[in-house]
Design an enzyme around this catalytic site. Structure first.
Site, mmCIF file in Angstrom:
data_model
loop_
_atom_site.group_PDB
_atom_site.id
_atom_site.type_symbol
_atom_site.label_atom_id
_atom_site.label_comp_id
_atom_site.label_asym_id
_atom_site.label_seq_id
_atom_site.Cartn_x
_atom_site.Cartn_y
_atom_site.Cartn_z
ATOM 1 N N LYS A 22 4.928 -42.989 -24.732
ATOM 2 C CA LYS A 22 3.858 -43.155 -25.734
ATOM 3 C C LYS A 22 3.088 -41.858 -25.943
ATOM 4 C CE LYS A 22 -0.863 -45.018 -25.720
ATOM 5 N NZ LYS A 22 -1.629 -43.993 -25.002
ATOM 6 N N ASN A 23 2.635 -41.249 -24.841
ATOM 7 C CA ASN A 23 1.726 -40.109 -25.013
ATOM 8 C C ASN A 23 2.448 -38.837 -25.478
ATOM 9 O OD1 ASN A 23 -0.468 -41.665 -24.532
ATOM 10 N ND2 ASN A 23 -0.750 -41.045 -22.395
ATOM 11 N N ARG A 93 -6.753 -42.661 -29.938
ATOM 12 C CA ARG A 93 -7.195 -41.352 -29.489
ATOM 13 C C ARG A 93 -6.378 -40.223 -30.133
ATOM 14 N NH1 ARG A 93 -11.776 -40.160 -28.166
ATOM 15 N NH2 ARG A 93 -11.882 -38.102 -27.258
ATOM 16 N N CYS A 117 -9.144 -45.984 -25.826
ATOM 17 C CA CYS A 117 -9.673 -46.846 -24.770
ATOM 18 C C CYS A 117 -11.061 -46.392 -24.321
ATOM 19 C CB CYS A 117 -8.742 -46.817 -23.547
ATOM 20 S SG CYS A 117 -7.191 -47.664 -23.818
ATOM 21 N N ARG A 122 -15.454 -39.276 -23.898
ATOM 22 C CA ARG A 122 -14.195 -38.564 -24.181
ATOM 23 C C ARG A 122 -14.490 -37.392 -25.119
ATOM 24 N NH1 ARG A 122 -9.215 -42.761 -24.407
ATOM 25 N NH2 ARG A 122 -8.121 -40.855 -23.868
ATOM 26 N N ILE A 124 -14.445 -33.669 -27.041
ATOM 27 C CA ILE A 124 -13.347 -32.819 -27.543
ATOM 28 C C ILE A 124 -13.814 -31.363 -27.632
ATOM 29 C CG2 ILE A 124 -12.043 -34.631 -28.733
ATOM 30 C CD1 ILE A 124 -13.296 -33.596 -31.369
ATOM 31 N N ASP A 305 -3.574 -42.876 -15.437
ATOM 32 C CA ASP A 305 -3.113 -44.014 -16.236
ATOM 33 C C ASP A 305 -2.424 -45.082 -15.385
ATOM 34 O OD1 ASP A 305 -4.147 -42.709 -18.382
ATOM 35 O OD2 ASP A 305 -2.234 -41.928 -19.105
ATOM 36 N N ILE A 327 -10.683 -38.555 -12.978
ATOM 37 C CA ILE A 327 -10.548 -38.089 -14.374
ATOM 38 C C ILE A 327 -11.535 -38.799 -15.308
ATOM 39 C CG2 ILE A 327 -8.941 -37.705 -16.315
ATOM 40 C CD1 ILE A 327 -7.882 -36.300 -13.840
ATOM 41 N N ARG A 397 -0.822 -51.732 -27.587
ATOM 42 C CA ARG A 397 -0.939 -50.333 -28.007
ATOM 43 C C ARG A 397 0.056 -49.454 -27.256
ATOM 44 N NH1 ARG A 397 -6.123 -47.951 -26.717
ATOM 45 N NH2 ARG A 397 -4.844 -46.186 -27.256
HETATM 46 N N1 EPU Z 1 -12.337 -33.371 -21.293
HETATM 47 C C1 EPU Z 1 -13.418 -32.574 -21.605
HETATM 48 N N2 EPU Z 1 -13.401 -31.909 -22.800
HETATM 49 C C2 EPU Z 1 -12.381 -31.996 -23.676
HETATM 50 C C3 EPU Z 1 -11.281 -32.785 -23.360
HETATM 51 C C4 EPU Z 1 -11.279 -33.476 -22.157
HETATM 52 O O1 EPU Z 1 -14.360 -32.479 -20.836
HETATM 53 O O2 EPU Z 1 -12.454 -31.340 -24.743
HETATM 54 C C5 EPU Z 1 -12.307 -34.071 -20.002
HETATM 55 C C6 EPU Z 1 -12.281 -35.593 -20.179
HETATM 56 O O3 EPU Z 1 -13.587 -36.122 -20.295
HETATM 57 C C7 EPU Z 1 -11.556 -36.043 -18.924
HETATM 58 C C8 EPU Z 1 -10.588 -34.890 -18.628
HETATM 59 O O4 EPU Z 1 -11.066 -33.768 -19.363
HETATM 60 O O5 EPU Z 1 -12.460 -36.139 -17.862
HETATM 61 C C9 EPU Z 1 -9.151 -35.149 -19.012
HETATM 62 O O6 EPU Z 1 -9.077 -35.531 -20.385
HETATM 63 P P1 EPU Z 1 -7.796 -35.251 -21.289
HETATM 64 O O7 EPU Z 1 -8.217 -34.440 -22.459
HETATM 65 O O8 EPU Z 1 -6.680 -34.779 -20.432
HETATM 66 O O9 EPU Z 1 -7.467 -36.724 -21.823
HETATM 67 P P2 EPU Z 1 -6.948 -37.126 -23.250
HETATM 68 O O10 EPU Z 1 -6.088 -36.067 -23.821
HETATM 69 O O11 EPU Z 1 -8.066 -37.655 -24.087
HETATM 70 C C10 EPU Z 1 -4.714 -38.153 -22.418
HETATM 71 C C11 EPU Z 1 -4.032 -39.479 -22.494
HETATM 72 C C12 EPU Z 1 -4.767 -40.487 -21.629
HETATM 73 C C13 EPU Z 1 -4.804 -39.966 -20.187
HETATM 74 C C14 EPU Z 1 -5.396 -38.566 -20.137
HETATM 75 C C15 EPU Z 1 -5.334 -37.931 -18.748
HETATM 76 C C16 EPU Z 1 -3.134 -39.451 -24.722
HETATM 77 C C17 EPU Z 1 -3.183 -39.975 -26.118
HETATM 78 N N3 EPU Z 1 -4.041 -39.930 -23.879
HETATM 79 O O12 EPU Z 1 -6.037 -38.365 -22.887
HETATM 80 O O13 EPU Z 1 -3.970 -41.659 -21.662
HETATM 81 O O14 EPU Z 1 -5.592 -40.818 -19.395
HETATM 82 O O15 EPU Z 1 -4.704 -37.706 -21.051
HETATM 83 O O16 EPU Z 1 -4.019 -37.871 -18.307
HETATM 84 O O17 EPU Z 1 -2.267 -38.649 -24.382
HETATM 85 C C18 EPU Z 1 -3.531 -43.946 -21.662
HETATM 86 O O18 EPU Z 1 -2.365 -43.676 -22.025
HETATM 87 O O19 EPU Z 1 -3.869 -45.083 -21.266
HETATM 88 C C19 EPU Z 1 -4.538 -42.897 -21.686
HETATM 89 C C20 EPU Z 1 -5.846 -43.148 -21.667
#
Ligand code: EPU
Length: 418
Positions: A22-23, A93, A117, A122, A124, A305, A327, A397
């Site tokens: 998925k991701n 997301r 979720c 979260r 960016i 995850d 995380i 999802r």
């Molecule tokens: N973070 C920041 N700033 C940013 C981005 C992230 O502080 O600009 C922090 C977040 O708050 C978090 C950490 O960095 O504490 C990691 O976040 P990351 O950006 O890696 O997460 P994400 O890209 O939003 C993806 C997966 C998630 C998975 C995380 C961690 C996708 C669509 N989602 O999220 O998957 O938990 O990486 O591996 O790829 C799921 O599949 O159930 C899911 C939530």
């Protein structure tokens, strides 16, 4: 109300096929809109609702998308909009990958703020920091992210936190930046390597994905390609935990065992027998498992995850287990549901202390998010009696045909559609 009715207490035996990741897929489909020539033919796309959302979003931009089971063909030559504003954008997301993809291709992107979720704040900020370093002006107006640049120029970018999303998103924009971009402190998840391989198949020049330094030499155009998405590490890990929890012998096919090492290591520590055979992994469990401590970490650490399914598994393991979620700050909402089934878990901040109980008992429980949903299904499978799981839209999802896959192994799950 849609629900799963689960009759617990059946061992799992047999073979199960893992779908595409998925991701990876939710990043690869937005990346495909960067091809200005030819079509992208992408195989092993999982049939889940997040993919349906992404397909609708890229169609709304003008792309032609044709689906045939797990095969998706995308013609992006006719894209005529850089404004992603349909309601699906806020349902997930990964819609934020359109910012990097559109900014790269058009030097302009307007994308509604993403959803996903509710597992913690979260931000960016690291995505925005990367786009700005490449020369874009980024603002947030009326609930949308707007990024614009006259041109993007390669540079060195050091991420303050290890982020899957920021690593992929900035990599996308940098594909079309002039000169060389060096990304440091990158996430190393298998899906990052998969997205980089996909972009390289389209003509990008990306090296180092899967390490913490990624080097990108900018190119002027990308073209269509044929590609197959990697197997889903998290879906495989979920079924490994289901098999360990229920007892029996399950062959989990179409996996990359290397991606599952942190999970296999913990299950072996608990007393599960695991053997690898090429692209298949066999789980044998007597259900007499012992508690272990787990800390979630970026890849190659134990994936966040799978923390929620793991908490369910540990709820009936002998002794005390401590789960440290490093995380996401709100990823223990499933614990209240497990407690309704008799689990003994105390949550304090980012720690869950679990005292293993003899068994769980069936109850009416809610899937509070995607992976919490998988944790609830596993809880229903091991509980005595009947469990009803609601809020299935979360599970749908990310898990294709969850009840059919588990029923083929001997589970008793019925989906009620209304
Ligand atoms: N973070 C920041 N700033 C940013 C981005 C992230 O502080 O600009 C922090 C977040 O708050 C978090 C950490 O960095 O504490 C990691 O976040 P990351 O950006 O890696 O997460 P994400 O890209 O939003 C993806 C997966 C998630 C998975 C995380 C961690 C996708 C669509 N989602 O999220 O998957 O938990 O990486 O591996 O790829 C799921 O599949 O159930 C899911 C939530």
């Amino acid at each position: 109300m849609k629900k799963l009715i689960i009759e617990g207490g059946n061992p799992l035996n047999g073979d199960i096929e893992i779908s595409g990741a998925k991701n990876a897929a939710v990043a690869i489909l937005p990346s495909a809109i960067m091809a200005t020539k030819g079509t992208c033919v992408i195989d092993n796309i999982p049939q889940i609702s997040d993919i349906e959302c992404i397909k609708k979003i890229i169609e709304s931009l003008g792309a032609k998308v044709v689906s045939d089971n797990n095969l998706v063909t995308i013609d992006s030559t006719c894209i005529n909009s850089y404004d992603a504003n349909i309601e699906e954008v806020q349902k997930m997301r990964a819609s934020y990958y359109l910012i990097g993809a559109l900014l790269g291709r058009f030097k302009k992107a307007r994308v509604e703020m993403p959803g996903g979720c509710a597992i913690g704040v979260r931000p960016i900020d690291q995505h925005i920091k990367g786009f700005e370093a490449l020369g874009a002006k980024v603002t947030i107006e009326h609930g949308a992210v707007i990024a614009e640049a006259d041109k993007l120029v390669g540079t060195n970018i050091y991420f303050d936190v290890v982020s899957v999303g920021a690593t992929i998103n900035v990599m996308l924009a940098a594909v079309f930046a002039e000169g060389k971009t060096i990304l440091e402190n990158c996430a190393k998840e298998p899906h990052i390597v998969d997205v980089a391989n996909f972009l390289n198949s389209m003509g990008a020049n990306i090296k180092g994905a899967g390490t913490d330094v990624i080097r990108i030499n900018g190119v002027n155009e990308l073209k269509g390609c044929n590609y197959s998405v990697i197997p889903d590490q998290i879906e495989a890990g979920t079924y490994m935990m289901a098999a360990a929890a229920c007892g029996g012998k399950v062959n989990i096919n179409n996996v990359i065992p290397k991606h599952l090492e942190s999970i296999s290591a913990k299950l072996i520590e608990m007393g599960v027998d695991i053997t690898e055979n090429g692209d298949s992994i066999t789980i044998e469990s007597s259900r007499k498992l012992k508690g272990v401590n787990v800390k979630t970490l970026p890849y190659p650490g134990f994936p966040t995850d799978l923390q929620q399914p793991m908490t369910t598994l540990l709820s009936t393991a002998k002794g005390r287990s401590i789960v440290n979620e490093s995380i996401w700050e709100s990823r223990f909402k499933h614990v209240d549901e497990l407690k309704k089934m008799g689990a003994k878990v105390k949550v304090e901040s980012n720690l869950a202390v679990i005292e293993g109980v003899e068994c769980l008992t069936g109850a009416k429980i809610v899937a509070t998010d995607l992976r919490a949903g998988a944790a609830m299904v596993i809880a229903g499978l091991i509980a005595k009696g009947t469990t009803e799981v609601t809020n299935l839209e979360h599970i749908d999802r990310g898990y294709p045909n969850i009840e059919n896959k588990l029923n083929s192994l001997g589970a008793k799950i019925t989906r009620i559609e209304k």
